[in-house]
Design a protein around this motif. Sequence first.
Motif, mmCIF file in Angstrom:
data_model
loop_
_atom_site.group_PDB
_atom_site.id
_atom_site.type_symbol
_atom_site.label_atom_id
_atom_site.label_comp_id
_atom_site.label_asym_id
_atom_site.label_seq_id
_atom_site.Cartn_x
_atom_site.Cartn_y
_atom_site.Cartn_z
ATOM 1 N N LEU A 84 5.240 -0.302 13.736
ATOM 2 C CA LEU A 84 5.092 0.025 12.429
ATOM 3 C C LEU A 84 4.105 -1.224 12.046
ATOM 4 O O LEU A 84 3.876 -2.220 12.574
ATOM 5 N N LYS A 85 3.139 -0.822 11.047
ATOM 6 C CA LYS A 85 1.960 -1.735 10.349
ATOM 7 C C LYS A 85 2.453 -3.074 10.024
ATOM 8 O O LYS A 85 3.585 -3.096 9.084
ATOM 9 N N SER A 86 2.043 -3.915 10.455
ATOM 10 C CA SER A 86 2.656 -5.379 9.892
ATOM 11 C C SER A 86 2.317 -5.641 8.329
ATOM 12 O O SER A 86 1.193 -4.965 7.865
ATOM 13 N N LYS A 87 2.968 -6.369 7.879
ATOM 14 C CA LYS A 87 2.719 -6.986 6.206
ATOM 15 C C LYS A 87 3.117 -5.997 5.301
ATOM 16 O O LYS A 87 2.924 -6.299 4.130
ATOM 17 N N SER A 88 3.389 -4.559 5.460
ATOM 18 C CA SER A 88 3.257 -3.692 4.492
ATOM 19 C C SER A 88 4.845 -3.878 4.019
ATOM 20 O O SER A 88 5.778 -4.054 4.515
ATOM 21 N N PRO A 89 4.975 -3.366 2.417
ATOM 22 C CA PRO A 89 6.302 -3.475 1.960
ATOM 23 C C PRO A 89 7.332 -2.343 2.567
ATOM 24 O O PRO A 89 8.352 -2.273 2.096
ATOM 25 N N SER A 90 6.606 -1.490 3.293
ATOM 26 C CA SER A 90 7.440 -0.370 3.635
ATOM 27 C C SER A 90 7.743 -0.687 5.411
ATOM 28 O O SER A 90 8.706 -0.779 5.932
ATOM 29 N N CYS A 91 6.607 -1.130 6.084
ATOM 30 C CA CYS A 91 6.618 -0.920 7.561
ATOM 31 C C CYS A 91 6.523 -2.455 7.992
ATOM 32 O O CYS A 91 6.743 -2.408 9.233
ATOM 33 N N GLY A 92 6.246 -3.410 7.325
ATOM 34 C CA GLY A 92 6.223 -4.673 7.961
ATOM 35 C C GLY A 92 7.637 -5.112 8.631
ATOM 36 O O GLY A 92 8.543 -4.962 8.125
ATOM 37 N N ASN A 93 7.761 -5.732 9.790
ATOM 38 C CA ASN A 93 8.561 -6.146 10.571
ATOM 39 C C ASN A 93 9.071 -7.472 10.457
ATOM 40 O O ASN A 93 10.413 -7.893 10.784
ATOM 41 N N LYS A 94 8.172 -8.402 10.191
ATOM 42 C CA LYS A 94 8.175 -9.886 10.141
ATOM 43 C C LYS A 94 7.936 -10.572 8.931
ATOM 44 O O LYS A 94 8.499 -11.619 8.544
ATOM 45 N N GLU A 95 6.630 -9.961 8.293
ATOM 46 C CA GLU A 95 6.206 -10.631 6.864
ATOM 47 C C GLU A 95 6.138 -9.759 5.978
ATOM 48 O O GLU A 95 5.706 -8.396 6.437
ATOM 49 N N ILE A 96 6.000 -10.075 4.766
ATOM 50 C CA ILE A 96 5.778 -9.271 3.782
ATOM 51 C C ILE A 96 5.107 -9.920 2.473
ATOM 52 O O ILE A 96 5.330 -11.181 2.583
ATOM 53 N N TYR A 97 4.471 -9.420 1.518
ATOM 54 C CA TYR A 97 3.925 -10.304 0.405
ATOM 55 C C TYR A 97 4.949 -10.536 -0.458
ATOM 56 O O TYR A 97 6.067 -9.746 -0.571
ATOM 57 N N ASP A 98 4.692 -11.606 -1.246
ATOM 58 C CA ASP A 98 5.859 -12.239 -1.824
ATOM 59 C C ASP A 98 6.263 -11.517 -3.277
ATOM 60 O O ASP A 98 7.283 -12.147 -3.880
ATOM 61 N N GLY A 99 5.478 -10.336 -3.532
ATOM 62 C CA GLY A 99 5.913 -9.709 -5.057
ATOM 63 C C GLY A 99 4.998 -10.166 -6.054
ATOM 64 O O GLY A 99 5.456 -9.907 -7.070
ATOM 65 N N THR A 100 4.128 -11.405 -5.718
ATOM 66 C CA THR A 100 3.387 -11.551 -6.731
ATOM 67 C C THR A 100 2.026 -11.360 -6.770
ATOM 68 O O THR A 100 1.091 -11.719 -7.554
ATOM 69 N N PHE A 101 1.757 -10.393 -5.974
ATOM 70 C CA PHE A 101 0.215 -9.911 -5.622
ATOM 71 C C PHE A 101 -0.789 -10.909 -5.657
ATOM 72 O O PHE A 101 -1.926 -10.734 -6.269
ATOM 73 N N SER A 102 -0.328 -11.961 -4.858
ATOM 74 C CA SER A 102 -1.474 -13.184 -4.772
ATOM 75 C C SER A 102 -1.740 -13.411 -3.212
ATOM 76 O O SER A 102 -2.159 -14.392 -2.991
ATOM 77 N N SER A 103 -1.385 -12.439 -2.426
ATOM 78 C CA SER A 103 -1.802 -12.392 -1.239
ATOM 79 C C SER A 103 -0.948 -13.616 -0.524
ATOM 80 O O SER A 103 -1.121 -13.860 0.794
ATOM 81 N N ASN A 104 0.200 -14.034 -0.992
ATOM 82 C CA ASN A 104 1.186 -14.953 -0.189
ATOM 83 C C ASN A 104 2.088 -14.263 0.646
ATOM 84 O O ASN A 104 2.879 -13.341 0.154
#
Length: 164
Positions: free
Chosen positions: A108-128
Amino acid sequence: MKILVSSCLLGEDVRYDGNNSSIAFDPKFPFSLKELFMDILCENEIYSFCPEVAGGLPIPRISAEIVKNDKPFIVKNQEGLDVTINFLLGAKKALDICKEENIKVALLKSKSPSCGNKEIYDGTFSSNLINGQGLTAKLLEENGIKVFNENELKELNKFIKTNK
Ligand code: SF4
């Protein structure tokens, strides 16, 4: 082996911005990893799946992030619209396919709110980025399906070889 693969990694234009995340054409990936990816595709049974599209979201769509990452989860798009139901539905459909087809592993594609398996963005739409999983990756792992991302192709290959 049967493998569920994020459609965008296979070059399908299903991302929020109408593009894809093709491994085969991404200059970030060295030729050796592209070759490994193609070998994995050729030697296994691939099930292409995009949870967000399966959950009823359009292409293109407004990007979304998980704004509350424990139950009950909340996912909102950048305009503030609650799209949690679409994300949960997509995750459930992914699990349904895995159960129906006896699929034990996913790429699965990393960092996605659906597919990310280790990291996701923090919900602030700030690329964190923060440690965490997308809703599909989380549900699959909770049900015993091993999830790798596109930066873990060697690990995926090892898993395939040892579990054949
Ligand atoms: Fe790719 Fe998953 Fe996002 Fe669909 S939901 S575009 S498969 S990362």
